[in-house]
Design a protein around this motif. Structure first.
Motif, PDB file in Angstrom:
ATOM      1  N   ILE A 182       0.836  -1.205   0.000  1.00 23.68           N
ATOM      2  CA  ILE A 182       0.000   0.000   0.000  1.00 23.68           C
ATOM      3  C   ILE A 182       0.867   1.251   0.000  1.00 23.68           C
ATOM      4  O   ILE A 182       0.565   2.234  -0.695  1.00 23.68           O
ATOM      5  CB  ILE A 182      -0.961  -0.007   1.207  1.00 23.68           C
ATOM      6  CG1 ILE A 182      -1.951  -1.172   1.082  1.00 23.68           C
ATOM      7  CG2 ILE A 182      -1.707   1.321   1.316  1.00 23.68           C
ATOM      8  CD1 ILE A 182      -2.806  -1.393   2.312  1.00 23.68           C
ATOM      9  N   HIS A 229       1.329   4.972  -3.876  1.00 22.67           N
ATOM     10  CA  HIS A 229       1.031   6.406  -3.903  1.00 22.67           C
ATOM     11  C   HIS A 229       2.268   7.236  -3.598  1.00 22.67           C
ATOM     12  O   HIS A 229       3.281   6.740  -3.107  1.00 22.67           O
ATOM     13  CB  HIS A 229      -0.071   6.731  -2.894  1.00 22.67           C
ATOM     14  CG  HIS A 229       0.254   6.297  -1.494  1.00 22.67           C
ATOM     15  ND1 HIS A 229       1.143   6.982  -0.686  1.00 22.67           N
ATOM     16  CD2 HIS A 229      -0.173   5.239  -0.760  1.00 22.67           C
ATOM     17  CE1 HIS A 229       1.239   6.370   0.469  1.00 22.67           C
ATOM     18  NE2 HIS A 229       0.453   5.302   0.457  1.00 22.67           N
ATOM     19  N   THR A 252      -1.327  14.653   2.338  1.00 25.54           N
ATOM     20  CA  THR A 252      -2.595  14.882   1.652  1.00 25.54           C
ATOM     21  C   THR A 252      -3.175  16.231   2.038  1.00 25.54           C
ATOM     22  O   THR A 252      -3.229  16.595   3.214  1.00 25.54           O
ATOM     23  CB  THR A 252      -3.595  13.768   1.993  1.00 25.54           C
ATOM     24  OG1 THR A 252      -3.052  12.518   1.555  1.00 25.54           O
ATOM     25  CG2 THR A 252      -4.923  14.005   1.311  1.00 25.54           C
ATOM     26  N   CYS A 294     -10.663   4.406  -4.929  1.00 27.31           N
ATOM     27  CA  CYS A 294      -9.681   3.366  -4.624  1.00 27.31           C
ATOM     28  C   CYS A 294      -9.904   2.153  -5.518  1.00 27.31           C
ATOM     29  O   CYS A 294      -9.181   1.936  -6.489  1.00 27.31           O
ATOM     30  CB  CYS A 294      -9.784   2.985  -3.148  1.00 27.31           C
ATOM     31  SG  CYS A 294      -8.757   1.585  -2.660  1.00 27.31           S
ATOM     32  N   HIS A 317      -1.015   3.966 -10.066  1.00 25.82           N
ATOM     33  CA  HIS A 317      -0.229   4.732  -9.112  1.00 25.82           C
ATOM     34  C   HIS A 317      -0.869   6.096  -8.892  1.00 25.82           C
ATOM     35  O   HIS A 317      -1.174   6.806  -9.857  1.00 25.82           O
ATOM     36  CB  HIS A 317       1.199   4.908  -9.639  1.00 25.82           C
ATOM     37  CG  HIS A 317       2.128   5.596  -8.688  1.00 25.82           C
ATOM     38  ND1 HIS A 317       2.485   5.039  -7.484  1.00 25.82           N
ATOM     39  CD2 HIS A 317       2.762   6.784  -8.757  1.00 25.82           C
ATOM     40  CE1 HIS A 317       3.314   5.860  -6.856  1.00 25.82           C
ATOM     41  NE2 HIS A 317       3.489   6.926  -7.604  1.00 25.82           N
ATOM     42  N   GLU A 318      -1.073   6.464  -7.630  1.00 29.39           N
ATOM     43  CA  GLU A 318      -1.682   7.749  -7.292  1.00 29.39           C
ATOM     44  C   GLU A 318      -0.601   8.763  -6.931  1.00 29.39           C
ATOM     45  O   GLU A 318       0.290   8.479  -6.142  1.00 29.39           O
ATOM     46  CB  GLU A 318      -2.650   7.592  -6.113  1.00 29.39           C
ATOM     47  CG  GLU A 318      -3.313   8.905  -5.711  1.00 29.39           C
ATOM     48  CD  GLU A 318      -4.234   8.785  -4.497  1.00 29.39           C
ATOM     49  OE1 GLU A 318      -4.987   9.734  -4.221  1.00 29.39           O
ATOM     50  OE2 GLU A 318      -4.192   7.721  -3.828  1.00 29.39           O
ATOM     51  N   ASP A 338      -0.191  12.109  -3.455  1.00 36.43           N
ATOM     52  CA  ASP A 338      -0.416  11.732  -2.056  1.00 36.43           C
ATOM     53  C   ASP A 338      -1.209  10.438  -2.000  1.00 36.43           C
ATOM     54  O   ASP A 338      -1.270   9.684  -2.976  1.00 36.43           O
ATOM     55  CB  ASP A 338      -1.130  12.866  -1.307  1.00 36.43           C
ATOM     56  CG  ASP A 338      -2.429  13.290  -1.985  1.00 36.43           C
ATOM     57  OD1 ASP A 338      -2.967  12.507  -2.794  1.00 36.43           O
ATOM     58  OD2 ASP A 338      -2.921  14.408  -1.715  1.00 36.43           O
ATOM     59  N   SER A 339      -1.832  10.183  -0.874  1.00 39.78           N
ATOM     60  CA  SER A 339      -2.611   8.950  -0.696  1.00 39.78           C
ATOM     61  C   SER A 339      -4.037   9.275  -0.279  1.00 39.78           C
ATOM     62  O   SER A 339      -4.588   8.672   0.639  1.00 39.78           O
ATOM     63  CB  SER A 339      -1.956   8.060   0.369  1.00 39.78           C
ATOM     64  OG  SER A 339      -1.858   8.755   1.603  1.00 39.78           O
ATOM     65  N   LEU A 392      -5.618   5.932  -2.308  1.00 39.00           N
ATOM     66  CA  LEU A 392      -4.936   4.637  -2.162  1.00 39.00           C
ATOM     67  C   LEU A 392      -4.161   4.575  -0.856  1.00 39.00           C
ATOM     68  O   LEU A 392      -2.971   4.264  -0.809  1.00 39.00           O
ATOM     69  CB  LEU A 392      -4.011   4.391  -3.368  1.00 39.00           C
ATOM     70  CG  LEU A 392      -4.671   4.428  -4.746  1.00 39.00           C
ATOM     71  CD1 LEU A 392      -3.707   3.955  -5.814  1.00 39.00           C
ATOM     72  CD2 LEU A 392      -5.961   3.598  -4.778  1.00 39.00           C
ATOM     73  N   ASN A 393      -4.851   4.876   0.221  1.00 36.60           N
ATOM     74  CA  ASN A 393      -4.236   4.821   1.547  1.00 36.60           C
ATOM     75  C   ASN A 393      -4.573   3.499   2.223  1.00 36.60           C
ATOM     76  O   ASN A 393      -5.362   2.693   1.719  1.00 36.60           O
ATOM     77  CB  ASN A 393      -4.690   6.013   2.404  1.00 36.60           C
ATOM     78  CG  ASN A 393      -6.209   6.104   2.503  1.00 36.60           C
ATOM     79  OD1 ASN A 393      -6.870   5.144   2.910  1.00 36.60           O
ATOM     80  ND2 ASN A 393      -6.758   7.242   2.124  1.00 36.60           N
ATOM     81  N   GLU A 394      -3.975   3.271   3.370  1.00 37.63           N
ATOM     82  CA  GLU A 394      -4.118   1.973   4.032  1.00 37.63           C
ATOM     83  C   GLU A 394      -5.559   1.677   4.414  1.00 37.63           C
ATOM     84  O   GLU A 394      -6.039   0.553   4.234  1.00 37.63           O
ATOM     85  CB  GLU A 394      -3.215   1.917   5.266  1.00 37.63           C
ATOM     86  CG  GLU A 394      -3.151   0.531   5.885  1.00 37.63           C
ATOM     87  CD  GLU A 394      -2.019   0.383   6.894  1.00 37.63           C
ATOM     88  OE1 GLU A 394      -2.054  -0.596   7.667  1.00 37.63           O
ATOM     89  OE2 GLU A 394      -1.113   1.235   6.897  1.00 37.63           O
TER      90      GLU A 394
END
Length: 721
Positions: free
Chosen positions: A33, A37, A42, A277, A287-288, A291-292, A295-297
């Protein structure tokens, strides 16, 4: 135990894809994860100031904002896995906003639209070589460019980043830039995929376009990047395509890009263009950036849990990017930024700049100026164009130049090298023209007036209209009346309207030149360099002649009840010179037009074979003779009329730039391969879902502009195709 035994993905004897698969197989979910990104904190993009607010800021406030946006253009490395910090820099007009603070300085090259005016793949290779070399020297892994969207309107804010209105010209030049960048172990990234041809409401706008129009125009240069350059990455656009965001559009990201074209690289979002997501990853975005936000955790873990996202899809995205990193040797390359050879690259920028300028008009032969005969020269214009090098292009692609040459400095340097004693002075006209009388007095008192005018476009906003900003049209008209020995030097980033053109005897389109602005313009004015550029995007005579005039659904779009604007490309294939020719509208300066300080004669044109099975290579041969007294170059252009209802009168399918000494004659050959990636004779077949060469008589037109094609011939394609 060796390092490759415990970390087999570091074994350089394995294939890039094998290494990437092994690496991803060894990663934890958290590590996976973290690699999906960028590492920027963010932020709420909707809280960012508008372009108008940015322009109203102080220089210090602008620097602070830029520092916030540029300091973390990377993906954080993972030392235990041997994954390096993945450094990304913007393009495509040089090494722009990169990973680091401050963003590294680089050579400011002429705008991309200027490069297209060169009509010369060799210039594109030189251009890309400078960018690739400097990207590698600065320790960056990715250069976000070339940009190959098309100039659908002359007011689009990113026209300076894109090549032209023609897909073939854009593709040819973009392919050579991309190949040259990647020769330095740098991933090139084609952008902005797709139909990001305007900046108006770019985070919300929807583009409706027929499939054959999308295929034959707007997708074509991207197809060429994939097939001919084997480009490593594609950047997805901000806008919606037929109601679905580009970052979630499976039809463009997977069906076309990968299944049909065979793209092997990865897709990165434009900054903050990712909108989801699971939907984005499943559609084919990998791929973002930066930032995330999505596509963050938390989001990825939740999507995996509810099965809206599969772990195999996550793995697929990572394998795609790591494969390209391994392909270009980026895991093995230590971070060791070097020093750019500013002088050597500046010399290349100067050479390119001279070959891409377009001599639009020279009715009285005022140009080139005689350095030995002129006594006094005054440069007049607003500050952006007369006081400093025009390093145009706002937004993330703006280059921090290593150095610049101002117009005054450049003229004095070149005059000195020619042994001239002419005096040179400048008058800076206020943006509100308050001191125009002073400028008129200076113009009347000088032997020659060089009027410098133009526009500097920016990402994030389209121009309000196609006129020069800050009332420059009125300034130019007044100065032309004050002294008939006046030259208009345009420093544009896109074609503009010229209501004063009848009074101007000499007009030189120099474009936004970057670092070597002053030298390039002086070289051209005094004939040290003979201009050989050609118009890459049509100049309209009137605003009413543009394809969107009186048609708001074509631009800037209308809300059709969905809460966001929709732009309809209802003009179909009639865009650019195809629009003007299809509608019978005479432009001010047609696509492919460009004069020289010498003269040329094109003769002995032949087209063969006269009968084809549809897959035979068509060869156009001709003879080009320099009939003047100066060395120079001209571009032999080949167009074809497709015998299918609804097709425009002509499409560009080949060109060759030829340099000749005075009196010299050269043979010219242009080969048209129906199987080429740009489908020169093909039309999109809805039933068969492929490009198809239909039977009929194909009219080939040969000349030196889209409006000047007196030569040619017919090729009959048999019915058995």
């Amino acid at each position: 135990m060796t390092d490759t035994a415990t970390r087999p993905w570091l074994d350089t004897q394995r294939t890039p894809e094998d290494r990437a698969t092994l690496l991803v197989g060894a990663m934890t979910l958290e590590q996976k994860i973290a690699q999906l990104h960028g590492a920027m904190n963010t932020i709420d993009i909707y809280s960012l100031p508008t372009l108008e607010q940015i322009n109203a800021m102080s220089a210090e406030e602008q620097d602070q904002l830029m520092a916030q946006l540029q300091v973390q253009r990377h993906v954080t490395g993972i030392d235990e896995l041997g994954i390096p910090r993945f450094r990304i820099t913007n393009g495509p007009v040089g090494v722009g906003m990169g990973d680091g603070h401050p963003s590294p300085a680089a050579t400011a090259l002429p705008m991309t639209i200027a490069l297209a005016a060169g009509f010369d793949p060799d210039l594109a290779r030189q251009y890309g070589d400078v960018i690739g070399s400097e990207t590698a020297t600065l320790g960056q892994h990715v250069l976000e460019g070339p940009g190959v969207c098309l100039h659908r309107t002359p007011i689009a804010g990113r026209n300076f980043e894109y090549f032209s209105e023609d897909p073939y010209l854009s593709g040819v030049m973009g392919v050579e830039v991309a190949k040259a960048i990647q020769a330095h172990g740098v991933i090139a990234m084609g952008k902005h995929y797709v139909v990001n041809d305007q900046e108006v409401e770019r985070f919300r706008v929807n583009v409706e376009v027929d499939e054959h129009v999308l295929r034959e125009l707007y997708l074509l240069p991207f197809e060429m990047l994939v097939k001919d350059a084997e480009i490593g990455a594609i950047m997805s656009a901000y806008n919606r395509i037929r109601g679905t965001y580009a970052t979630e559009n499976r039809h463009t990201l997977t069906d076309i890009l990968r299944t049909e074209w065979g793209f092997q690289g990865y897709v990165q979002s434009d900054f903050w263009s990712c909108r989801s997501c699971a939907a984005s990853l499943t559609a084919g975005m990998d791929h973002e950036m930066p930032d995330s936000k999505w596509l963050n955790e938390a989001n990825v873990t939740s999507a995996l849990k509810d099965t809206s996202l599969e772990i195999e899809t996550v793995d697929r995205a990572l394998v795609r990017r790591f494969t390209q990193m391994f392909r270009f040797g980026q895991f093995e390359r230590p971070y060791a930024p070097g020093v750019i050879d500013a002088d050597a690259h500046g010399a290349i920028a100067r050479s390119i700049g001279g070959q891409v300028a377009v001599l639009l008009k020279n009715d009285t032969g005022l140009l080139p100026l005689d350095s030995g005969a002129v006594g006094s020269i005054v440069l007049i214009g607003q500050s952006t164009f007369v006081d400093e090098a025009c390093n145009g292009g706002g937004g993330s692609s703006k280059v921090t130049p290593l150095y610049t040459v101002s117009p005054l400095q450049g003229l004095r340097n070149v005059l000195g090298s020619l042994g001239s004693t002419a005096s040179v002075s400048t008058v800076t006209v206020a943006d509100d023209l308050a001191n125009l009388p002073d400028a008129l007095a200076a113009a009347a008192a000088s032997d020659v007036v060089v009027i410098m005018a133009g526009c500097v476009a920016s990402e994030g906003a389209d121009a309000p209209d196609a006129h020069l900003p800050h009332d420059q049209d009125r300034m130019i008209a007044a100065l032309l009346a004050a002294n008939p020995r006046s030259v208009v030097v345009l420093k544009d980033s896109t074609p503009v309207l010229m209501p004063w053109i009848a009074e101007a005897s000499s007009v030189l389109e120099a474009w936004n030149q970057g670092s070597e602005d002053g030298h390039v313009v002086a070289d051209l004015l005094f004939g040290v360099v003979n201009p050989s550029g050609k118009v890459p995007t049509t100049y309209a005579a009137r605003a009413d002649d543009l394809l969107y005039a009186g048609r708001p659904e074509r631009y800037p779009g209308v809300d059709e009840g969905e809460g966001f604007p929709t732009i309809r490309y209802s003009e179909g294939l009639q865009m650019g010179y195809r629009w003007f020719q299809g509608q019978g509208i005479e432009p001010l300066f047609p696509f492919g037009h460009g004069l020289s300080y010498t003269t040329f004669d094109l003769s002995d044109v032949a087209v063969s074979p006269s009968v084809s099975g549809g897959d035979d290579v068509i060869e156009i041969t001709a003879t080009l003779t320099n009939t003047g007294t100066r060395a120079g170059a001209d571009v032999v252009q080949v167009y074809v009329g497709i015998p299918v209802a609804g097709q425009p009168p002509k499409r560009l399918v080949g060109f060759s730039k030829v340099t000749c000494e005075p009196g010299e004659t050269k043979a010219v050959s242009v080969r048209i391969d129906p199987a080429a990636s740009h489908h020169p004779l093909g039309v999109w077949d809805y039933a068969e879902r492929r490009f198809k060469v239909v039977s009929g008589d194909y009219a080939f037109y040969v000349g030196t502009s889209s409006a000047d094609t007196p030569h040619g011939g017919l090729v009959h394609v048999r019915d058995n195709v």
